[in-house]
Design a protein around this motif. Structure first.
Motif, PDB file in Angstrom:
ATOM      1  N   TYR A  32       0.834  -1.199   0.000  1.00  0.00           N
ATOM      2  CA  TYR A  32       0.000   0.000   0.000  1.00  0.00           C
ATOM      3  C   TYR A  32       0.876   1.258   0.000  1.00  0.00           C
ATOM      4  CZ  TYR A  32      -3.634   3.316   1.325  1.00  0.00           C
ATOM      5  OH  TYR A  32      -4.483   4.386   1.357  1.00  0.00           O
ATOM      6  N   ALA A  34       3.993   1.508  -1.032  1.00  0.00           N
ATOM      7  CA  ALA A  34       4.675   1.579  -2.326  1.00  0.00           C
ATOM      8  C   ALA A  34       3.737   2.134  -3.399  1.00  0.00           C
ATOM      9  CB  ALA A  34       5.194   0.207  -2.726  1.00  0.00           C
ATOM     10  N   LYS A  35       2.479   1.720  -3.366  1.00  0.00           N
ATOM     11  CA  LYS A  35       1.485   2.210  -4.328  1.00  0.00           C
ATOM     12  C   LYS A  35       1.289   3.717  -4.176  1.00  0.00           C
ATOM     13  CE  LYS A  35      -3.515   1.970  -5.099  1.00  0.00           C
ATOM     14  NZ  LYS A  35      -3.977   3.169  -4.434  1.00  0.00           N
ATOM     15  N   GLU A  37       3.305   5.921  -2.818  1.00  0.00           N
ATOM     16  CA  GLU A  37       4.533   6.627  -3.228  1.00  0.00           C
ATOM     17  C   GLU A  37       4.631   6.729  -4.748  1.00  0.00           C
ATOM     18  OE1 GLU A  37       6.649   8.403  -1.347  1.00  0.00           O
ATOM     19  OE2 GLU A  37       5.235   7.928   0.257  1.00  0.00           O
ATOM     20  N   HIS A  38       4.302   5.661  -5.430  1.00  0.00           N
ATOM     21  CA  HIS A  38       4.322   5.684  -6.896  1.00  0.00           C
ATOM     22  C   HIS A  38       3.306   6.705  -7.425  1.00  0.00           C
ATOM     23  CE1 HIS A  38       4.481   4.418 -11.042  1.00  0.00           C
ATOM     24  NE2 HIS A  38       3.172   4.252 -11.013  1.00  0.00           N
ATOM     25  N   GLU A  39       2.110   6.689  -6.862  1.00  0.00           N
ATOM     26  CA  GLU A  39       1.084   7.642  -7.291  1.00  0.00           C
ATOM     27  C   GLU A  39       1.519   9.077  -7.019  1.00  0.00           C
ATOM     28  OE1 GLU A  39      -2.426   6.289  -5.248  1.00  0.00           O
ATOM     29  OE2 GLU A  39      -2.863   4.795  -6.787  1.00  0.00           O
ATOM     30  N   LYS A  40       2.163   9.320  -5.876  1.00  0.00           N
ATOM     31  CA  LYS A  40       2.655  10.668  -5.566  1.00  0.00           C
ATOM     32  C   LYS A  40       3.660  11.135  -6.607  1.00  0.00           C
ATOM     33  CE  LYS A  40       2.057  10.735  -0.559  1.00  0.00           C
ATOM     34  NZ  LYS A  40       2.736  10.760   0.739  1.00  0.00           N
ATOM     35  N   ASN A  41       4.538  10.239  -7.039  1.00  0.00           N
ATOM     36  CA  ASN A  41       5.524  10.600  -8.066  1.00  0.00           C
ATOM     37  C   ASN A  41       4.840  10.970  -9.376  1.00  0.00           C
ATOM     38  OD1 ASN A  41       7.712  10.207  -6.362  1.00  0.00           O
ATOM     39  ND2 ASN A  41       7.945   8.067  -6.954  1.00  0.00           N
ATOM     40  N   VAL A  42       3.877  10.171  -9.781  1.00  0.00           N
ATOM     41  CA  VAL A  42       3.172  10.425 -11.042  1.00  0.00           C
ATOM     42  C   VAL A  42       2.372  11.726 -10.946  1.00  0.00           C
ATOM     43  CG1 VAL A  42       1.360   9.578 -12.581  1.00  0.00           C
ATOM     44  CG2 VAL A  42       3.088   8.003 -11.701  1.00  0.00           C
ATOM     45  N   GLU A  45       4.533  14.896 -11.014  1.00  0.00           N
ATOM     46  CA  GLU A  45       4.899  15.315 -12.376  1.00  0.00           C
ATOM     47  C   GLU A  45       3.749  16.073 -13.027  1.00  0.00           C
ATOM     48  OE1 GLU A  45       6.409  12.097 -14.773  1.00  0.00           O
ATOM     49  OE2 GLU A  45       7.564  11.317 -13.080  1.00  0.00           O
ATOM     50  N   TRP A  66      -7.182  11.321  -3.195  1.00  0.00           N
ATOM     51  CA  TRP A  66      -6.408  12.242  -4.049  1.00  0.00           C
ATOM     52  C   TRP A  66      -7.080  13.599  -4.180  1.00  0.00           C
ATOM     53  CZ3 TRP A  66      -1.599  11.842  -4.255  1.00  0.00           C
ATOM     54  CH2 TRP A  66      -0.993  10.598  -4.190  1.00  0.00           C
TER      55      TRP A  66
END
Length: 92
Positions: A32, A34-35, A37-42, A45, A66
């Motif tokens: 959860y 990791a998911k 964190e990935h969404e935050k990066n996307v 941007e 979100w």
């Protein structure tokens, strides 16, 4: 077909309102995190392209995770979801 999806999301909203987990990774904390964190990066941007006066559409807003994160940027946020009950959760 729409009734099937509506019933699915309404059932999840009902569970969420009673404090139950409704996400597919909430019972697996490492995945959860990791998911998210990935969404935050996307999304980070994406936000670099958004101007303060822009309106952001959160399509499929669900419980509003979100939507709340994006609101911190002072942008106008419009949350849309198939389930009115999920939007009720997002609004509170």
């Amino acid at each position: 077909m729409g009734d099937k999806y509506y019933a699915f999301w309404e059932k999840r909203a009902k569970r969420k309102k009673t404090g139950q987990n409704v996400g597919n990774l909430e019972d697996q904390p490492d995945l959860y995190i990791a998911k998210i964190e990935h969404e935050k990066n996307v999304i980070g941007e994406f936000l670099s392209l958004v101007k303060c006066k822009d309106t952001i559409l959160d399509l499929g807003a669900g419980e509003g995770y979100w939507t709340r994160q994006l609101s911190e940027f002072g942008k106008k946020i419009v949350a849309v979801d198939f389930s009115e009950s999920m939007l009720d959760i997002a609004a509170n």
